[in-house]
Design an enzyme around this catalytic site. Structure first.
Site, short mmCIF file in Angstrom:
data_model
loop_
_atom_site.label_atom_id
_atom_site.label_comp_id
_atom_site.label_asym_id
_atom_site.label_seq_id
_atom_site.Cartn_x
_atom_site.Cartn_y
_atom_site.Cartn_z
N CYS A 35 -58.51 -75.46 -2.33
CA CYS A 35 -59.34 -74.47 -1.65
C CYS A 35 -60.76 -75.01 -1.67
O CYS A 35 -61.10 -75.87 -2.45
CB CYS A 35 -59.22 -73.09 -2.28
SG CYS A 35 -59.62 -73.03 -4.03
N HIS A 85 -77.74 -72.56 0.13
CA HIS A 85 -77.17 -71.22 0.13
C HIS A 85 -76.98 -70.72 1.56
O HIS A 85 -75.90 -70.26 1.94
CB HIS A 85 -78.11 -70.30 -0.65
CG HIS A 85 -77.66 -68.88 -0.73
ND1 HIS A 85 -78.13 -67.91 0.13
CD2 HIS A 85 -76.77 -68.28 -1.55
CE1 HIS A 85 -77.56 -66.75 -0.18
NE2 HIS A 85 -76.72 -66.95 -1.19
#
Lengths: 856, 856
Positions: B803, B427
């Protein structure tokens, strides 16, 4: 078909085309052609009925004239399949003041009044669409009175502003149009499409001479079949109403008598044994002629028996097997046909005890039917209590919020499982289905208090540990107390059907078996081998679980090896047993693929227990558990990844397999173990593992002084492995598609988490089916086909198979046959389903699912 | 090439083929042909050297005779690329008693002794393979003494049982064979293959007349380049050793002088300004003639300057940009060539402050280089402390065990991040990269105590909150105190190079931008639009996070709607701002795709806070959080699944987008928003969402009395969506491949969990690269190609793009160009990389990655 008339006299042709006149016209024509006493009847073709709906009437007068003067007729619907529904039968068409007068002579005032009065009401409500409440109070009893008949006629006139139509031709026209239009209504269309009818399904209609069961001689109407619906054994079942008409005998609240004398009260057998004997004779003729056991709607008209209608006899799945086998043994149908008569999924109900359909069931909660079968036992709220209960030889039902691996030892000894949470693919559901354990999950209306050891139902009923309950995993309900059950019987007709299925089945069927008992059951079903032995499942027993956890929790290789050394003899013993049970049949052993989180202790107690076993502070165990916790265990350090990072684990397993191979081969047939590598996503993973397997094999061969071979294969369960199948097949003896995980990854959808929205998704039609139950042919199926093609191109000898839940799903099995797989492997309890489904697919010679399974 | 001789006199041909004689031979020949004073040299072709390795010698005598009588020569390796290595240069070949005597006349006793003694040692160790320790004590200083030379010769004789070879032809033969064999050794082969050399890479050799820098006049040897390695600006850099030879000046411990006077001590510029001026002139000639800035190895022999060797000048990534642009502006190379001179990945270092290479760095821990750049600040251990620090306008570095969404608000204001746990895809790493925030993760050697607010390094050094540290995310280290840095400069050469890149780039480049500042940065790089706006990222700010959580925690639709009503104006404001910044360029907004677990409060405090905000008991918040916890959040109720189960969420977002469209269009160019649906796995999902989007659009149009259009597309990130692209494209304006998730699902591998074994996997060669960094062409790439083909077939106008992180990876961009994608979208900080990579791919006109990027 083009030379068949719009209106066909039934009985002239034995085989009236269903596609043109509907299934009922076909059946009644067949019965008439067999010489059975079906009243004169005409079938209106589907195009004729379509035309009626748009206002183009056939020549009703000519039709009615066929029945003679002042005929009274019924009109019945004749859809392509019975399940598609259709408007209800209209009786007594043709009744008017004139025929009423005539009937008064023949049947007496009361009976004639009842008939006329009833017709006026039926016509008013179903044809003229008047409000049924307008006729409140005009029961059959009341209708016997002339005032009632007058009242009914008056109501009609008042509401419709014209007198009740007296012209039979006019009446018939109204009835026909009304029924034709009912079929084309939106609701009817949606309903029948939901039951599988095609968009353009049409309706045929039948106009039949009325047989009136209200005469002064032996008269009445009833329904009869000569098999027991629950078992399919020969027996007389049905009801009869003297002085009745149509299905009167079946009406709720109607005091009818039974046909056979084995029930209390008067019976047709006592009042008219001749009639019953005659019906039995008719049934036998129909059984051979129509190739099925039928249920008759009959009417006795002054001592003469008429068969007004017939349909396949009611039958449970078990009865369906018995009936199909008996028909084949009697030569009424072929064995192939018999195989097509049973819905494979329904076999599940034969393998487990079922709640007796006649039993009273005090249901206290409803949940999801996660694993079929029923069981009764005392409530336990923990695995430990389950084991204690088992030690006392008391049957128990395990009740949990949801289950985790710590509960598996409890599930092994419990008779059934009930959980508050979880979906069809929750841990509890999967384990229960794997073990054939009745299980209800997601019973969210119960409240559990583990401290107090109580379970409270939504209605306030409180259960404590030790209370007896019954879970019905077939229907997804739980009941208080003990409930009567039907025990499974795997001999007789079932065994015969299985023999036939195996005979026609042209794809291998193996079982997923992790334990000796699984393997024995699989062998009793005659499987071709074990297609998937999940070695990690061998570690859920109490003593092993702790060693296993020590292994997982080991900080370094040395500690891990120490734990592995203790696991080695256990594993070796497991494999020797499996090899011996399977007596030379192939056994595919999947190397360790632990969902690590399933082995982590979850509760404080379990942490403490493990800390003691490992002689470590609890804090350290907790920290290590946290360390090993993964964000997405499904996509984490599983399978071959663990095998590559900690190669000593697979080394141990390989040694156990090879040593067991040596031992088992000494006692019997030579064993060629199949070793399967899980969760592969790159060819290099396989190369690395293979090199070590070969090394261990050479070591064991040298130590034992014995030569043996083994086969290595890959479990294809990531989309990437499917795409790279060519590369993988080149160095593998087999590829086995793990469609459970492959489905998860192809959809990006975890089985464990899908429960929260799967039902909504299926209801909204986002997914046509739960892809974990029925193979997703468009996505996952395409990957399988692509992988098959590439695998076979790279290695024409590679053995291809599917293991996982789809291996036991009929639709998926059809796909596997069509794709040319060598075998499917499924849980032992699904093996019979797999055999039957594969046999059906083979018998059909196609993969089409549209064939009517009941009536040939 | 076939008419080129086995041994080629360098300088006759300006362009000696690298493939036949190696890169160094090519360069030296070029320099000689430019008239630069390179001593006479011959190149031995690769086949010749191959032959030598197997024992077939060329005519060494003839070769030596080319150099005249009693010549002393050096032998240098000439591999195909400098990076591939090769055996070290052998100097002074030809020295024997006779030439030694001659040199004593010319250079004096000491110098002659040193040269002979050194040659004896080098020959003994590198050619005769004697133990280097045998010559311990015979340093250069000692070698001046005649006893030392005698000792060296004696050692050789003792060890080899024969006198030191006196025949120069024999010496040369031994040297050539020794170097040829060194190249074919296993270690050398593995090393060069690791650096990208092909399996059959060969070695050329160069025999060159020695220039001896030990004469009595101005003599010495050095290394020089005329650009600053850190910036590429014009400057004099190098070292020089009077009376030195070869690379003596660069030897560790050697007291050499610098070339330029800007450093302390004597310099060549002071002692011989003429020489430096001459070198500068040579450098300029070489720069134009060789099309690159070179670094010379030179020797001054009695006042005469010789260039012995040359190589591309040392340069940092920033210097590489400057040098390439200057070369192009001076007409030495084309713009296309200039674009190929810079490694796209290296641009990252230009975009962030970097630790000054000359600075002292007191490193206290090493971790993973998760996000490039360096930052200095005070330690904070929580998001709250970070915000307090920001309020005081103090730079801070956030130090955490690992980060969660609650930390994001802290990360927004911190200057850098250091975490104890986590991998390249944790993260912290993802958020930091997205925000261009320097970040080091997995610094497992630190110990954190959040109670005491201390961090302890492995060496016992203790840091407390408020202490100043520096994190270097480029190199993955953390240092105590402040460390000198080089600031980024995005003007000048960088800006020029970017202009050229955009000029040649033939694929659209968009940015992933969730905030106004992201969008502004993207726009400053000249992007073609926003390719991915992750709306859930708009909710990580403090006030919104709570509302967001209220929405997620809502028990029913009514509560959810209340929270959504408060979110609507915030979202609308966000979108208006984005549209205005992008001034009519396309903006693709992805509907809410929350990893729900990231929004759940994790800590006790966060639970309490939320409970207060929602006016609920903490126990209820805890229970609901537990309820929402998923086994595999990556495969759970995300994206469109949430949108379908709770359609009011997407309704709100659609309204915010459409209202913002109306508002922004009033102020400037008309906006055509692109709405993207995430995590699709079935076409029906798209149909259901589209129907609601259309309805909201009509509503807003009616309310606003304004007409607008929008484009709807699908984010293809499940393998199933890729397989079903035809169906999806038929009703979509665009398909954008979310290769992050697609990679996760294709491999069955969670980014969050892969950190535990990815490095081992890449080291073992299981995966050639981390597939989250470089697109896996074989698996994921195949799905992309297949999806592209099906998508385009179903809808030729469909816009295709990638993307995600791969959008900024050079190899992946080459693939996207080749696959015919319309654009790629990547984080703003990777946009320059994407432009350059795409331009390079276009300039090459192919997708090959093997071209030498430095020397044309």
């Amino acid at each position: 078909m083009s030379d068949l008339p719009p209106i066909l006299r039934l009985g002239k042709n034995a085989d009236v085309p269903v596609a043109l006149y509907g299934a009922r016209a076909n059946r009644l024509s067949k019965l008439r052609s067999l010489g059975l006493p079906v009243p004169l009847a005409f079938g209106l073709s589907i195009p004729t009925v379509n035309a009626i709906a748009t206002g183009q009437m056939p020549d009703k007068k000519a039709l009615l004239e066929q029945f003679g003067k002042r005929a009274i007729v019924s009109v019945r619907s004749s859809p392509g399949q019975r399940a598609w529904g259709g408007p209800g039968t209209m009786l007594n068409v043709g009744l008017n003041d004139e025929t009423h007068a005539q009937l008064r002579h023949r049947l007496g005032d009361a009976a004639a009044n009842v008939l006329y009065c009833r017709f006026v009401q039926d016509f008013s409500v179903h044809v003229a669409k008047l409000d049924a409440e307008a006729f409140d109070g005009l029961s059959d009893a009341a209708c016997g009175q002339p005032e009632s008949l007058a009242a009914a006629l008056a109501i009609y006139q008042a509401e419709m502003d014209e007198p009740f139509p007296q012209d039979p031709v006019l009446q018939l026209g109204h009835v026909l149009r009304s029924m034709a239009r009912a079929w084309s209504g939106t609701t009817a269309r949606i309903l029948r499409q939901a039951r599988g009818a095609p968009v353009d399904a049409g309706l045929g209609l039948i106009v039949q001479r009325m047989a009136i069961g209200l005469g002064s001689g032996e008269s009445g109407a009833g329904v009869v079949q000569f098999v027991k619906p629950s078992t399919g054994e020969s027996a007389v079942r049905g009801r009869y109403l003297p002085k009745g008409q149509g299905l009167d005998a079946m009406r709720a609240g109607q005091v009818a008598s039974y046909i056979a004398t084995d029930k209390r009260g008067t019976s047709l057998e006592t009042t008219s044994p001749k009639t019953v004997a005659e019906l039995r004779k008719f049934a036998e003729i129909a059984r051979m002629g129509c190739h099925d056991v039928l249920r008759f709607e009959f009417t006795i008209e002054d001592g003469k028996t008429w068969l007004l209608d017939a349909a396949p006899a009611n039958r449970s799945p078990r009865a369906a097997v018995q009936i199909a086998v008996d028909l084949a043994l009697d030569g009424a149908i072929s064995r192939k046909s018999a195989l097509l008569r049973v819905e494979p999924q329904n076999l599940q109900q034969l393998l487990h005890p079922q709640i007796d359909p006649d039993a009273k069931a005090p249901i206290f909660v409803r949940g999801l039917a996660a694993s079929p079968g029923a069981a009764t036992g005392r409530i336990v709220f923990s695995a430990m209590a389950a084991q204690a209960s088992a030690a006392r030889e008391e049957a128990c039902i395990m009740v949990r919020q949801e289950t985790s691996p710590e509960d598996i030892r409890g599930m092994h000894v419990a008779k059934g499982v009930l959980t508050q949470r979880g979906g069809m693919n929750s841990h509890a559901a999967l384990i229960a289905r794997g073990h054939g354990l009745p299980c209800v999950v997601g019973a969210s209306d119960i409240t559990l208090n583990f401290k107090e050891k109580t379970m409270t139902a939504a209605d306030g009923q409180v259960f404590i540990e030790g209370d007896i309950i019954t879970v019905d995993g077939t229907n997804g309900v739980a009941m208080s107390g003990e409930v009567a059950m039907v025990r499974p019987d795997l001999t007789g007709a079932f065994a015969t059907l299985m023999d036939w299925a195996r005979e026609f089945c042209d794809i291998g069927i193996r079982a997923n078996a992790d334990t000796a008992s699984d393997a024995r059951m699989a062998r009793s079903f005659g499987v071709d081998g074990i297609g998937l032995c999940r070695t990690e499942h061998m570690f859920f027993e109490e003593d092993r679980l702790t060693v296993m956890r020590e292994m997982i929790f080991a900080d370094d290789e040395a500690d891990r090896r120490a734990a592995l050394d203790r696991l080695l003899p256990m594993q070796r013993g497991d494999f020797v047993e499996l090899f011996e049970i399977m007596q030379g049949l192939p056994v595919t052993i999947r190397l360790f693929d632990p969902p690590l989180h399933e082995f982590l202790p979850h509760s404080r107690e379990a942490m403490q227990e493990l800390a003691e076993a490992m002689d470590l502070p609890v804090s350290q165990v907790t920290a290590r558990a946290e360390d090993l916790t993964e964000f997405n265990p499904m996509l984490g350090m599983r399978g071959v990844r663990l095998g590559i990072l900690m190669p000593e684990i697979y080394d141990m397993q390989a040694r156990a397999i090879f040593e067991a191979t040596v031992l088992a081969s000494q006692n019997g047939a030579p064993v060629v173990p199949e070793i399967m590598i899980p969760l592969v996503s790159a060819a290099r993973e396989v190369e690395l593992v293979k090199a070590r397997l070969d090394a261990v094999a050479r070591e064991v061969q040298r130590e034992a002084g014995v030569d043996f071979t083994y086969r290595m294969g890959v479990m294809v369960e990531t989309p990437r492995a499917a795409l790279r199948s060519g590369e993988l097949a080149a160095n593998s003896a087999f590829l086995s598609f793990g469609t459970n995980d492959l489905t998860q990854m192809t959809y990006g959808l975890s089985r464990d988490d899908a429960g929260r929205f799967m039902s909504t998704y299926v209801n909204l039609g986002v997914f046509p089916e739960d892809p974990f139950h029925t193979l997703d042919l468009e996505g996952v199926g395409e990957l399988l086909l692509l992988a098959t093609e590439r695998g076979r191109a790279a290695n024409p000898d590679v053995v291809l198979s599917v293991c996982g839940e789809h291996g036991g799903d009929p639709t998926s099995i059809g796909f596997c046959r069509a794709a040319g797989f060598d075998y499917v492997s499924c849980s032992p309890f699904r093996v019979p389903i797999a055999y039957l489904a594969a046999a059906q697919s083979a018998v059909r010679g196609t993969n089409k699912q549209t064939e009517d399974l009941v009536v040939t």
